[in-house]
Write a protein that holds these residues in place. Sequence first.
Motif, PDB file in Angstrom:
ATOM      1  N   ASP A 124       0.712  -1.072   0.180  1.00  0.00           N
ATOM      2  CA  ASP A 124       0.037  -0.233   0.195  1.00  0.00           C
ATOM      3  C   ASP A 124       0.945   1.134  -0.471  1.00  0.00           C
ATOM      4  O   ASP A 124       0.642   2.859  -0.215  1.00  0.00           O
ATOM      5  CB  ASP A 124      -0.794  -0.035   1.208  1.00  0.00           C
ATOM      6  CG  ASP A 124      -1.882  -1.226   1.437  1.00  0.00           C
ATOM      7  OD1 ASP A 124      -1.803  -0.889   0.117  1.00  0.00           O
ATOM      8  OD2 ASP A 124      -2.417  -1.849   2.542  1.00  0.00           O
TER       9      ASP A 124
ATOM     10  N   GLY B 114       3.004  10.791  -8.585  1.00  0.00           N
ATOM     11  CA  GLY B 114       1.803  10.357  -9.532  1.00  0.00           C
ATOM     12  C   GLY B 114       2.001  11.059 -10.961  1.00  0.00           C
ATOM     13  O   GLY B 114       1.336  11.061 -12.352  1.00  0.00           O
TER      14      GLY B 114
ATOM     15  N   THR C 289       0.608   2.040 -15.370  1.00  0.00           N
ATOM     16  CA  THR C 289       1.257   1.587 -14.484  1.00  0.00           C
ATOM     17  C   THR C 289       1.995   2.512 -13.576  1.00  0.00           C
ATOM     18  O   THR C 289       2.881   3.242 -14.362  1.00  0.00           O
ATOM     19  CB  THR C 289       2.073   0.576 -14.016  1.00  0.00           C
ATOM     20  OG1 THR C 289       0.932  -0.571 -14.570  1.00  0.00           O
ATOM     21  CG2 THR C 289       1.701  -0.843 -12.367  1.00  0.00           C
TER      22      THR C 289
ATOM     23  N   ILE D 222       0.279   0.354  -8.846  1.00  0.00           N
ATOM     24  CA  ILE D 222      -0.610   0.933  -8.758  1.00  0.00           C
ATOM     25  C   ILE D 222      -1.379   1.206 -10.223  1.00  0.00           C
ATOM     26  O   ILE D 222      -0.258   1.740 -10.256  1.00  0.00           O
ATOM     27  CB  ILE D 222      -1.109   2.134  -7.536  1.00  0.00           C
ATOM     28  CG1 ILE D 222      -0.436   1.676  -6.083  1.00  0.00           C
ATOM     29  CG2 ILE D 222      -2.114   3.079  -8.175  1.00  0.00           C
ATOM     30  CD1 ILE D 222      -0.018   2.632  -5.830  1.00  0.00           C
TER      31      ILE D 222
ATOM     32  N   ASP E 194      -5.047   4.214 -13.745  1.00  0.00           N
ATOM     33  CA  ASP E 194      -6.004   4.902 -13.985  1.00  0.00           C
ATOM     34  C   ASP E 194      -7.222   5.393 -12.537  1.00  0.00           C
ATOM     35  O   ASP E 194      -8.156   5.935 -12.730  1.00  0.00           O
ATOM     36  CB  ASP E 194      -7.516   3.632 -14.487  1.00  0.00           C
ATOM     37  CG  ASP E 194      -8.055   2.486 -13.697  1.00  0.00           C
ATOM     38  OD1 ASP E 194      -7.320   2.073 -12.815  1.00  0.00           O
ATOM     39  OD2 ASP E 194      -8.487   2.053 -14.673  1.00  0.00           O
ATOM     40  N   THR E 195      -5.908   4.965 -11.774  1.00  0.00           N
ATOM     41  CA  THR E 195      -6.107   6.348 -10.826  1.00  0.00           C
ATOM     42  C   THR E 195      -5.842   7.124 -10.289  1.00  0.00           C
ATOM     43  O   THR E 195      -6.470   8.423  -9.954  1.00  0.00           O
ATOM     44  CB  THR E 195      -5.573   5.371  -9.226  1.00  0.00           C
ATOM     45  OG1 THR E 195      -4.528   5.197  -9.291  1.00  0.00           O
ATOM     46  CG2 THR E 195      -5.861   3.959  -9.314  1.00  0.00           C
TER      47      THR E 195
ATOM     48  N   THR F  11      -7.608   9.932 -12.209  1.00  0.00           N
ATOM     49  CA  THR F  11      -8.659  10.860 -13.233  1.00  0.00           C
ATOM     50  C   THR F  11      -8.715  12.354 -13.067  1.00  0.00           C
ATOM     51  O   THR F  11      -7.308  13.169 -12.433  1.00  0.00           O
ATOM     52  CB  THR F  11     -10.005  10.369 -12.442  1.00  0.00           C
ATOM     53  OG1 THR F  11     -10.046  10.771 -10.872  1.00  0.00           O
ATOM     54  CG2 THR F  11      -9.359   9.123 -11.680  1.00  0.00           C
TER      55      THR F  11
ATOM     56  N   THR G 279      -5.206   9.812  -7.387  1.00  0.00           N
ATOM     57  CA  THR G 279      -6.715   9.410  -5.947  1.00  0.00           C
ATOM     58  C   THR G 279      -6.211   8.738  -5.211  1.00  0.00           C
ATOM     59  O   THR G 279      -6.312   8.335  -3.902  1.00  0.00           O
ATOM     60  CB  THR G 279      -8.119   9.238  -6.684  1.00  0.00           C
ATOM     61  OG1 THR G 279      -7.217   7.824  -8.039  1.00  0.00           O
ATOM     62  CG2 THR G 279      -8.496   9.909  -7.624  1.00  0.00           C
ATOM     63  N   ARG G 280      -4.779   8.194  -6.034  1.00  0.00           N
ATOM     64  CA  ARG G 280      -4.212   6.761  -4.971  1.00  0.00           C
ATOM     65  C   ARG G 280      -2.372   7.318  -4.211  1.00  0.00           C
ATOM     66  O   ARG G 280      -2.202   7.757  -2.871  1.00  0.00           O
ATOM     67  CB  ARG G 280      -4.089   5.659  -5.642  1.00  0.00           C
ATOM     68  CG  ARG G 280      -4.549   5.251  -5.643  1.00  0.00           C
ATOM     69  CD  ARG G 280      -5.700   4.131  -4.423  1.00  0.00           C
ATOM     70  NE  ARG G 280      -4.192   2.835  -3.869  1.00  0.00           N
ATOM     71  CZ  ARG G 280      -3.941   1.760  -4.755  1.00  0.00           C
ATOM     72  NH1 ARG G 280      -4.915   1.433  -5.450  1.00  0.00           N
ATOM     73  NH2 ARG G 280      -2.991   1.153  -4.029  1.00  0.00           N
TER      74      ARG G 280
END
Lengths: 310, 310, 310, 310
Positions: free
Chosen positions: C23, C111, C118, C123, C126-127, C129, C134-135
């Motif tokens: 994580d 990001g 990836t 991760i 597509d996180t 956006t 978002t992650r």
Amino acid sequence: MALPQQFLDLRDNVRNWGRWGDDDVLGTLNLITDAAVAAGAAEVQTGKRFSLALDLKLDGVQLGAVPGRVNPLRTMVAVNSGMLPDSDTFHTSDDVVFMGLQAATHWDGLGHVSYDDTLYNGIPADTITEWGATRVGIENVKTLTGRGVLLDIAKLHGVDSLPLDHLVTAEDLDAAATMGNLEVRSGDIVLIRTGLMTKYHEGDKPTYNGWSGSPGPGLSAVGWFHANDVAAVATDTFIFEIFPSELDDAMLAVHMLNVVDMGLTQGQNWDLEELSADCAEDGRYSFFLEASPQPFVGGCGSPVNPVAIK
Amino acid sequence: MALPQQFLDLRDNVRNWGRWGDDDVLGTLNLITDAAVAAGAAEVQTGKRFSLALDLKLDGVQLGAVPGRVNPLRTMVAVNSGMLPDSDTFHTSDDVVFMGLQAATHWDGLGHVSYDDTLYNGIPADTITEWGATRVGIENVKTLTGRGVLLDIAKLHGVDSLPLDHLVTAEDLDAAATMGNLEVRSGDIVLIRTGLMTKYHEGDKPTYNGWSGSPGPGLSAVGWFHANDVAAVATDTFIFEIFPSELDDAMLAVHMLNVVDMGLTQGQNWDLEELSADCAEDGRYSFFLEASPQPFVGGCGSPVNPVAIK
Amino acid sequence: MALPQQFLDLRDNVRNWGRWGDDDVLGTLNLITDAAVAAGAAEVQTGKRFSLALDLKLDGVQLGAVPGRVNPLRTMVAVNSGMLPDSDTFHTSDDVVFMGLQAATHWDGLGHVSYDDTLYNGIPADTITEWGATRVGIENVKTLTGRGVLLDIAKLHGVDSLPLDHLVTAEDLDAAATMGNLEVRSGDIVLIRTGLMTKYHEGDKPTYNGWSGSPGPGLSAVGWFHANDVAAVATDTFIFEIFPSELDDAMLAVHMLNVVDMGLTQGQNWDLEELSADCAEDGRYSFFLEASPQPFVGGCGSPVNPVAIK
Amino acid sequence: MALPQQFLDLRDNVRNWGRWGDDDVLGTLNLITDAAVAAGAAEVQTGKRFSLALDLKLDGVQLGAVPGRVNPLRTMVAVNSGMLPDSDTFHTSDDVVFMGLQAATHWDGLGHVSYDDTLYNGIPADTITEWGATRVGIENVKTLTGRGVLLDIAKLHGVDSLPLDHLVTAEDLDAAATMGNLEVRSGDIVLIRTGLMTKYHEGDKPTYNGWSGSPGPGLSAVGWFHANDVAAVATDTFIFEIFPSELDDAMLAVHMLNVVDMGLTQGQNWDLEELSADCAEDGRYSFFLEASPQPFVGGCGSPVNPVAIK
């Protein structure tokens, strides 16, 4: 420095201060009476429409000459965003924009220009503050619509684009009206085509921006606008007026006389190419024009999507 | 979750996909033919003009319900700025704005709504990206002008503002047309007045925003728009349609059917108060309407200063 | 197209996925332990401070190469604005800014770069956006401070600015450490000086922007960063890495390996000139560095005012 | 209106004009000498770090009380955008932000406050223009780092959050220093905790915004700041000082005395909760603090991510 006598004489001739009352903030737009609008609408015959606006985009007209007058940057705040997880429900996309109000096709409001610490109608220039034009903001112009006429100076001289040092004179304007079989009337919105917009379409932004000079109306044109009771004037150039200016000691003299003395709302970066071609084809250089600004409270200018209808 | 059968049946009835070709991105705006525009201009009799736009200002309509749809914040990049030190030379003021394109009086473009991962005409929803509506951007709508008609539902029911749960039905629309002595024609731009804008003018923004529900058109109205070949529809509300929606399982059903299925450009936050009073006075509920969006490339919506001319 | 084998081999060697848990969203910043921070603070001897940030202004670094990465435009929303008319009461001035988060001296967040769909730690890309990262948003990096070391490659080679095609190698980095009498430690923040910033200070923005190529670290440097457990790396260039890239089929390979594989936060447009001069003078190339990003929720980067303290 | 005598007397006592030269634009930040920074760094023992910044997000602190001071709206200009079609190549994400510089955790620069048409050091207030603070812009503060001390007034009084009408006095400050076993030194950066930030964390933004009043330092605290040669002061409140103000005729008196007379840089919206808990635990209320502003040219304030290190 003192403004040259030629400027001062013209100023005394064209100044409209008090003409529509001491509190007036609309200037020559007062000339657009209901009757003038109705006459403008009567120009519509076929219903053919022409948008005279440039696309609003980051890769736009501005190259940085006017600090802060930035091209539009539109970004997304929602992209197919759903309130529920199911794909078969309502999803929405929304956007925001950051842009200079004068970045693309626009009107200069009466707050855009001052000299001698004064705006149109003798209003103190210090009524422009960080809040904008607190007296002459463009929100006061509720609508700007009426009869439009195209004075195609480039076509008059048989060129795609006028030479960069071409001074658009009163004689040019009269000759273009004659060529267009036009009678210019009080309250008309006059569109002056230099053809310089073709440079922008060709990708030559520096030339379009006037880095090597720009064709445009000069002092005699200002007198002509006043004598003909023109309501508003727009050109297909970045600078609007002849550049460099005719008088060494009165840079951007036309801006000062138009906006401050006459109270004449003026437009820039109007794309007249398609309209010009159509007018040449059907021989009709008058039309209905709708070009109301966006009601930015305190705005010194506004983007506009002018629509000509024939 | 599946969309309810009533929704699906209506959808099958009103869907215009392919009607103007597989590549079409204009939807019902195709109904505004040159002839329709000419007929619209023929409505002009007196030349009286009405701006239907709200002022663009920080203290505007938005209260934060739609994240990122921010009220306009206009700031100055030049205040009486001179290139020379002398006060009697050219000085200029310029401004920039940051705003949601749907923040005030606006059109929803066809990129604004999707469902089933699909936009109008079956265009994939993923053509909306961080760059905006890459296929159905509002810049494709060059002009939006024609005959406008006011369907004054509030007046029909004898109220200043409809109750918050008032569903505007097809019957309402027909009755308002009859009241206005109107024949709605293909290509008309229909303005639906609920009177809710009076709440905004009174300073009651939460009620105007629909926090307690909003009157507006529902499913039968959608059928009516389709049956009458309406080109575009605007309301004087924040949400546009009846809220909460009629069908529990189809929130904002009217948005989906209008924008995605019909390809109907829809407007919100239009101020119809002054126009309503005038129509009541002269009994004429049709007029020329000019409401072209600003050509934001990729835009999912656009501010608009709609002008009605009678 | 497939990434070249040399890239893939290096990737396998330096990839840190899973190293700090499945994580993890901080990558090599995990190497900055409390002990490393304390050791960094112990570098402070005189208290002399160096800001490594460029001024934030409209006339900044950006020339338009990265669409939307706009220079800061700061405008006023209040100028000596008083709540009461009296001049002897409280008056206030406030400002807003519109800017690219990567416009000036900045960190790339994790990001900022993806490949093979990836991000760092596997991760999904597509996180990222329309709401941002978002992650792996940069708000997760609460603080970024510790021991900083200057590897002055320009000085190593006896030039004010490295040639535009100078590849900064592992050997360069080792030699610069030796020149600086430095032992690079796990958790260090490494500043690599090419001297290219001198071009910006001289007004040659195109050269600084890398229009003719840019010196910078290449593939062997990536291995060096990994072998030395570097926490973060910044350069005094626009592009960060050698440009054009070493491998034709792996453009911006260093970005991919650093950010995606190692999870290495990297900085650009750091002004190392004054610091370089001081290090040359006192012979100390290590210092305390505080360079915490601004906590933009979802941010893919952040402006930073890095401060070196000796 | 005249400022009350009590204000004027205090003003005469604390005014620092000319203390650091007639051209000084840094005020009490001059007290942060190299030696003070070195002493600050010597506070670091464990290397434990605390970010004192609130997240930067649209759903932030601002509720609209200060027009134009808008919460940050960060949007994307690139989302996994590739220069080549292949997915296994470099892809990048970039963002822009529009925000008030004083929207979240921030410093007030010396351009933020004026009275009697005057800024700190007697600099005319009209040097604040649409271009910002042309003389006292926050870019002049290159670094702001040194020894920080927490004066935990809420803890002193045994409450989570001080009552809304709690006036933080000089006695409070002395007692909190004693509680913290602290000697306040010249050049210290003083953090005053009221606990009001707990209201924000609980979601009660109106209370946090001071709609019902706000605890904070008053006139005696100003004298204390001056007597102790404090370099900068920050609080965990929206308004900074006691509100309503102590003197009816000197609204925001502390702002005026701090910023204009002392030249004291002051901070708001600092989140001191986690730091407070840690100080209570280990009994150490002093630490190294790094809180350099972003170098916005002409800025009247700046967002800051203050980092305390113990």
